[in-house]
Scaffold this active site. Structure first.
Site, PDB file in Angstrom:
ATOM      1  N   ASN A   1      -1.486  17.958 -21.311  1.00  0.00           N
ATOM      2  CA  ASN A   1      -1.837  16.937 -22.296  1.00  0.00           C
ATOM      3  C   ASN A   1      -2.024  17.507 -23.687  1.00  0.00           C
ATOM      4  OD1 ASN A   1      -1.887  14.291 -21.180  1.00  0.00           O
ATOM      5  ND2 ASN A   1      -3.465  15.042 -19.797  1.00  0.00           N
TER       6      ASN A   1
ATOM      7  N   GLU B  19       7.989  16.787 -25.899  1.00  0.00           N
ATOM      8  CA  GLU B  19       7.459  17.282 -24.617  1.00  0.00           C
ATOM      9  C   GLU B  19       8.100  18.633 -24.261  1.00  0.00           C
ATOM     10  OE1 GLU B  19       4.858  15.851 -23.492  1.00  0.00           O
ATOM     11  OE2 GLU B  19       5.008  13.657 -23.508  1.00  0.00           O
TER      12      GLU B  19
ATOM     13  N   HIS C 267      -2.144   9.829 -28.108  1.00  0.00           N
ATOM     14  CA  HIS C 267      -2.453   8.528 -27.501  1.00  0.00           C
ATOM     15  C   HIS C 267      -3.212   7.642 -28.487  1.00  0.00           C
ATOM     16  CE1 HIS C 267      -2.028   9.970 -23.027  1.00  0.00           C
ATOM     17  NE2 HIS C 267      -0.865   9.766 -23.617  1.00  0.00           N
TER      18      HIS C 267
ATOM     19  N   LYS D  17       2.476  11.145 -11.846  1.00  0.00           N
ATOM     20  CA  LYS D  17       1.564  10.273 -12.601  1.00  0.00           C
ATOM     21  C   LYS D  17       2.268   8.953 -12.844  1.00  0.00           C
ATOM     22  CE  LYS D  17      -1.569  13.258 -15.197  1.00  0.00           C
ATOM     23  NZ  LYS D  17      -1.992  13.687 -16.548  1.00  0.00           N
TER      24      LYS D  17
ATOM     25  N   LYS E 113       6.367  22.634 -15.375  1.00  0.00           N
ATOM     26  CA  LYS E 113       5.547  21.517 -14.894  1.00  0.00           C
ATOM     27  C   LYS E 113       5.345  21.604 -13.377  1.00  0.00           C
ATOM     28  CE  LYS E 113       4.437  16.701 -15.274  1.00  0.00           C
ATOM     29  NZ  LYS E 113       4.575  15.424 -15.938  1.00  0.00           N
TER      30      LYS E 113
ATOM     31  N   GLU F  45      -5.109  16.677 -11.382  1.00  0.00           N
ATOM     32  CA  GLU F  45      -5.774  17.012 -12.640  1.00  0.00           C
ATOM     33  C   GLU F  45      -7.281  17.187 -12.489  1.00  0.00           C
ATOM     34  OE1 GLU F  45      -3.900  15.214 -16.079  1.00  0.00           O
ATOM     35  OE2 GLU F  45      -5.772  15.379 -17.176  1.00  0.00           O
TER      36      GLU F  45
ATOM     37  N   HIS G 290      -1.894  15.262 -26.747  1.00  0.00           N
ATOM     38  CA  HIS G 290      -1.922  13.878 -26.281  1.00  0.00           C
ATOM     39  C   HIS G 290      -3.205  13.129 -26.645  1.00  0.00           C
ATOM     40  CE1 HIS G 290       1.664  15.108 -24.205  1.00  0.00           C
ATOM     41  NE2 HIS G 290       1.795  13.947 -23.580  1.00  0.00           N
TER      42      HIS G 290
ATOM     43  N   HIS H 224       6.219   7.495 -28.014  1.00  0.00           N
ATOM     44  CA  HIS H 224       5.269   8.420 -27.389  1.00  0.00           C
ATOM     45  C   HIS H 224       5.519   9.861 -27.874  1.00  0.00           C
ATOM     46  CE1 HIS H 224       2.686  10.222 -24.357  1.00  0.00           C
ATOM     47  NE2 HIS H 224       3.684  10.997 -23.985  1.00  0.00           N
TER      48      HIS H 224
ATOM     49  N   ARG I 136      -4.166  21.006 -14.728  1.00  0.00           N
ATOM     50  CA  ARG I 136      -3.115  20.070 -15.149  1.00  0.00           C
ATOM     51  C   ARG I 136      -3.377  19.469 -16.529  1.00  0.00           C
ATOM     52  NH1 ARG I 136       0.323  15.613 -11.610  1.00  0.00           N
ATOM     53  NH2 ARG I 136       1.484  14.832 -13.387  1.00  0.00           N
TER      54      ARG I 136
ATOM     55  N   ARG J 107       0.814  -1.229   0.000  1.00  0.00           N
ATOM     56  CA  ARG J 107       0.000   0.000   0.000  1.00  0.00           C
ATOM     57  C   ARG J 107       0.843   1.273   0.000  1.00  0.00           C
ATOM     58  NH1 ARG J 107      -2.974  -3.136   3.865  1.00  0.00           N
ATOM     59  NH2 ARG J 107      -4.636  -4.216   2.771  1.00  0.00           N
TER      60      ARG J 107
END
Ligand code: NAD
Ligand code: GLY
Length: 368
Positions: free
Chosen positions: A245, A185, A252, A143, A227, A237, A248, A265, A241, A121
């Site tokens: 993206n 990026e 994606h 993330k 960032k 987000e 993206h 990517h 935030r 955990r």
């Protein structure tokens, strides 16, 4: 050395940026735990280059230093590979004081972070990014994720590292194609937040692509500051935030549609930013000359500016599986002028026209 602080209260941490950090035990003194284990998670490409050096720097700070070496590639960012990290931890009877060190690019960083978030955990982890993309983006902000065949980064957690160590010297072994992918990026950060930086990139793009240390140090620090500012305001987000993206939603879709690992990517994000800029123009938000300026820089970075022809139905299906979608409606990060991102839904006809305007000629091919 440049240090950028991520201001997140009791989960605040530093990003350290310089050449040679990996070889200095002092770099890791702040995360020392002499009674516990450290596990270096890397892959078959990066481990032979840097894992022994990292081990030497960690050895004074931990009771033992263990290794977990994974296969290399986006196509291995899966449950099955993640499970190898849990097996390594359990096999070595690692307790909850164990610190995980992610040594590699964004794939290793995202998977190691997710493993750290869920092993017992939650155990501490440190990012040691070795690609440009990971140094400017994926190692920062917490993330973590793995892919699902139906969608990119769909399974994961927000979980912050204790420290990020960006050793610029590691970028010297990075293949040119990967350096270009990282530039996507870098350009993204400039496009959404800093037009002066975009101008700086136009001047220094050749130096960056030639692995110039001073130029890379400036670019990495600038992106991390942008960032850090966004993440400190909206860690999980709930709004702001999402601007990170930009490009993206299209990107994606390209990655998943072409099969993970075929387009890198960063390459998919490069073409994705061109499509998002085109959509911004069509919706009356972005002047055409600003979209052209952005697309020229993306091309100069060695990135694709045209997308594969996946077919209209497949594009729509792939973009529907997007974390920014709400109530079944896909939302895009668009530019209301360079440096001014907005999050909007868009009419399907405009989305399809934007894709059609920038398709690769001929049969569907890889980006390389
Ligand atoms: P990657 O991790 O696949 O690394 C690229 C390639 O370079 C790999 O083959 C790797 O083994 C190799 N490599 C890494 N460092 C090297 C070095 N110093 N020398 C030689 N080879 C080296 O890809 P990436 O571009 O770093 O990361 C892409 C991933 O990051 C994607 O999965 C993407 O979803 C994720 N990502 C996450 C975030 C986030 O906020 N968490 C942000 C952006 C991207
Ligand atoms: N790379 C997008 C984000 O970190 O939010």
């Amino acid at each position: 050395m440049t240090t950028v602080r991520i201001a997140l209260g009791d989960r605040a941490y530093d990003i350290r940026i310089a050449s040679g950090l990996l070889d200095s035990p002092q770099t890791f003194a702040a995360v020392a735990n002499p009674k516990a284990a450290a596990l270096i998670v890397s892959n078959i490409t990066v481990a032979p280059l840097y894992a022994a050096r990292l081990e030497r720097s960690l050895a004074p700070h931990f009771a033992r230093v263990l290794h977990c070496v994974l296969p290399d590639g986006e196509e291995y960012k899966t449950w099955q590979t993640l499970d190898q990290i849990f097996t390594a931890l359990l096999h070595a009877q690692c307790d909850r004081r164990t610190t995980l060190f992610a040594l590699g690019g964004g794939v290793i960083g995202d998977m190691t972070g997710f493993a750290a978030a869920s092993y017992m955990r939650g155990v501490p982890f440190v990012q040691v990014p070795t690609t440009l993309l990971a140094q400017v983006d994926s190692s920062v902000g917490g993330k973590t994720a793995i892919n699902h065949p139906l969608g990119k980064n769909m399974i994961g957690a927000f979980y912050q590292p204790r420290l990020v160590v960006a050793d610029l010297a590691t970028l010297h072994s990075l293949p040119q194609r990967e350096l270009s992918a990282g530039m996507a990026e870098v350009i993204k950060h400039a496009a959404i937040a800093d037009v002066d930086f975009l101008g700086w990139l136009e001047t220094h793009i050749d130096a960056l692509l030639a692995h110039d240390d001073a130029a890379l140090a400036t670019a990495v620090a600038r992106c991390c500051r942008i960032k850090a500012d966004v993440v400190a305001q909206d860690e999980t987000e709930s709004g702001l935030r999402a601007i990170l993206n930009f490009g993206h939603t299209f990107g994606h879709a390209i990655e998943a549609g072409m099969g993970y690992g075929n387009w890198l990517h960063g390459e998919a994000v490069g073409a994705g930013m061109v499509l998002a800029a085109e959509l911004s123009v069509r919706l009356g938000l972005l002047p055409r000359d600003e979209a052209t300026r952005l697309s020229r820089l993306i091309a100069r970075a060695g990135l694709p500016t045209r997308a594969p022809d996946l077919g209209a139905a497949r594009w729509a299906e792939l973009m529907q599986v997007d974390k920014k979608a709400e109530g079944g409606q896909v939302r895009f990060v668009l530019l209301h002028g360079l440096g001014h991102p907005v999050l909007r839904a868009a009419p399907l006809a405009d989305v399809q026209a934007s894709i059609a305007a920038h398709l690769q000629p001929g049969p569907v091919t890889s980006a390389a």
